[in-house]
Design a protein around this motif. Sequence first.
Motif, PDB file in Angstrom:
ATOM      1  N   ASN A 171      45.847  47.170  38.683  1.00 38.33           N
ATOM      2  CA  ASN A 171      46.568  46.657  37.515  1.00 38.33           C
ATOM      3  C   ASN A 171      47.720  47.574  37.130  1.00 38.33           C
ATOM      4  N   PHE A 188      51.172  47.673  34.179  1.00 32.28           N
ATOM      5  CA  PHE A 188      51.630  47.073  32.922  1.00 32.28           C
ATOM      6  C   PHE A 188      52.986  47.651  32.541  1.00 32.28           C
ATOM      7  N   PHE A 247      52.470  42.133  33.029  1.00 27.84           N
ATOM      8  CA  PHE A 247      51.501  42.908  33.784  1.00 27.84           C
ATOM      9  C   PHE A 247      51.281  42.273  35.143  1.00 27.84           C
ATOM     10  N   TYR A 252      48.197  42.173  38.321  1.00 32.57           N
ATOM     11  CA  TYR A 252      46.835  42.528  38.724  1.00 32.57           C
ATOM     12  C   TYR A 252      46.682  42.624  40.234  1.00 32.57           C
ATOM     13  N   GLY A 287      39.239  45.589  34.980  1.00 30.52           N
ATOM     14  CA  GLY A 287      38.182  45.556  33.969  1.00 30.52           C
ATOM     15  C   GLY A 287      38.603  46.214  32.682  1.00 30.52           C
ATOM     16  N   PRO A 288      38.089  45.732  31.562  1.00 26.40           N
ATOM     17  CA  PRO A 288      38.507  46.254  30.259  1.00 26.40           C
ATOM     18  C   PRO A 288      37.983  47.640  29.968  1.00 26.40           C
ATOM     19  N   PRO A 302      40.288  52.710  31.250  1.00 26.72           N
ATOM     20  CA  PRO A 302      41.460  53.007  30.416  1.00 26.72           C
ATOM     21  C   PRO A 302      42.743  52.964  31.230  1.00 26.72           C
ATOM     22  N   GLN A 303      43.801  52.633  30.561  1.00 29.67           N
ATOM     23  CA  GLN A 303      45.107  52.629  31.199  1.00 29.67           C
ATOM     24  C   GLN A 303      45.697  54.035  31.162  1.00 29.67           C
ATOM     25  N   TYR A 357      36.183  45.105  23.245  1.00 24.74           N
ATOM     26  CA  TYR A 357      36.285  46.486  23.705  1.00 24.74           C
ATOM     27  C   TYR A 357      37.463  47.120  22.994  1.00 24.74           C
ATOM     28  N   LEU A 399      39.706  50.840  22.064  1.00 25.75           N
ATOM     29  CA  LEU A 399      40.088  52.156  22.572  1.00 25.75           C
ATOM     30  C   LEU A 399      41.003  52.845  21.565  1.00 25.75           C
ATOM     31  N   TYR A 455      44.057  55.822  21.658  1.00 26.88           N
ATOM     32  CA  TYR A 455      44.952  56.626  22.466  1.00 26.88           C
ATOM     33  C   TYR A 455      45.667  57.610  21.549  1.00 26.88           C
ATOM     34  N   PHE A 497      44.404  58.360  26.942  1.00 29.28           N
ATOM     35  CA  PHE A 497      43.150  57.790  26.468  1.00 29.28           C
ATOM     36  C   PHE A 497      42.296  58.848  25.790  1.00 29.28           C
ATOM     37  N   SER A 530      40.721  44.894  23.447  1.00 26.56           N
ATOM     38  CA  SER A 530      40.777  44.142  24.696  1.00 26.56           C
ATOM     39  C   SER A 530      39.693  43.072  24.709  1.00 26.56           C
ATOM     40  N   ILE A 531      39.898  42.073  25.552  1.00 23.66           N
ATOM     41  CA  ILE A 531      38.895  41.023  25.765  1.00 23.66           C
ATOM     42  C   ILE A 531      38.427  41.113  27.204  1.00 23.66           C
ATOM     43  N   TRP A 551      41.936  41.057  32.493  1.00 22.99           N
ATOM     44  CA  TRP A 551      42.649  42.009  33.353  1.00 22.99           C
ATOM     45  C   TRP A 551      42.961  43.322  32.637  1.00 22.99           C
ATOM     46  N   GLY A 552      42.177  43.626  31.631  1.00 19.77           N
ATOM     47  CA  GLY A 552      42.366  44.890  30.942  1.00 19.77           C
ATOM     48  C   GLY A 552      43.568  44.918  30.021  1.00 19.77           C
TER      49      GLY A 552
END
Lengths: 113, 113
Positions: A31, A33, A48, A50, A97-98, A101-102, B32, B34, B36, B46, B93-94, B98-99
């Motif tokens: 992924n 972004f 984004f 994927y 996956g959520p 972390p990015q 979810y 997060l 930062y 993160f 996030s959901i 794709w995050g």
Amino acid sequence: DVKVTQSSRYLVKRTGEKVFLECVQDMDHENMFWYRQDPGLGLRLIYFSYDVKMKEKGDIPEGYSVSREKKERFSLILESASTNQTSMYLCASSSPGPIQPQHFGDGTRLSIL
Amino acid sequence: DQQVKQNSPSLSVQEGRISILNCDYTNSMFDYFLWYKKYPAEGPTFLISISSIKDKNEDGRFTVFLNKSAKHLSLHIVPSQPGDSAVYFCAASITDSWGKLQFGAGTQVVVTP
């Protein structure tokens, strides 16, 4: 260590120019972004991807396009730059996956005159 | 319309005291969350995350609390240190998206000696 590299820290362009912002990651992440960060608005997702050659619009895609020809590289294109596209642009990558972390690059400060 | 809101743009706290950062969200599909941290001229990094199946997650000096019924989460930093001075972004996030992240506008924290 995780590394996301954006090609330019600062960029100045003129209205109407076609602008390319490049981003490379070395983590083999699927992924990638592109965000822009503006005061009072936080980070907003532009596009984004994927997978290679796959792309999806984010929340503010108007005036932008993207290209992902290789897994490690994700390019943001301003087709015809306008002054309201002056902003900080941030690239990020993550595993799928959520809960993953990015990881962000240090950003490109773009000014359109 | 922003789905993730950080209503306090800034917070000043004395070294050694507790910093409490707040975040509200409107989309009940978020599962979810997060936090930062961002220093000037660097990309966000993160800090800590929490799944909607939990109400608390702790990592050293950082604790995140989630109140799903109120659609509210908070980040506690105890004790605050000068190196914690930064902008903190809340993100949501959901699963199976794709995050993709929705970010709040950020809270600037200043820790004073």
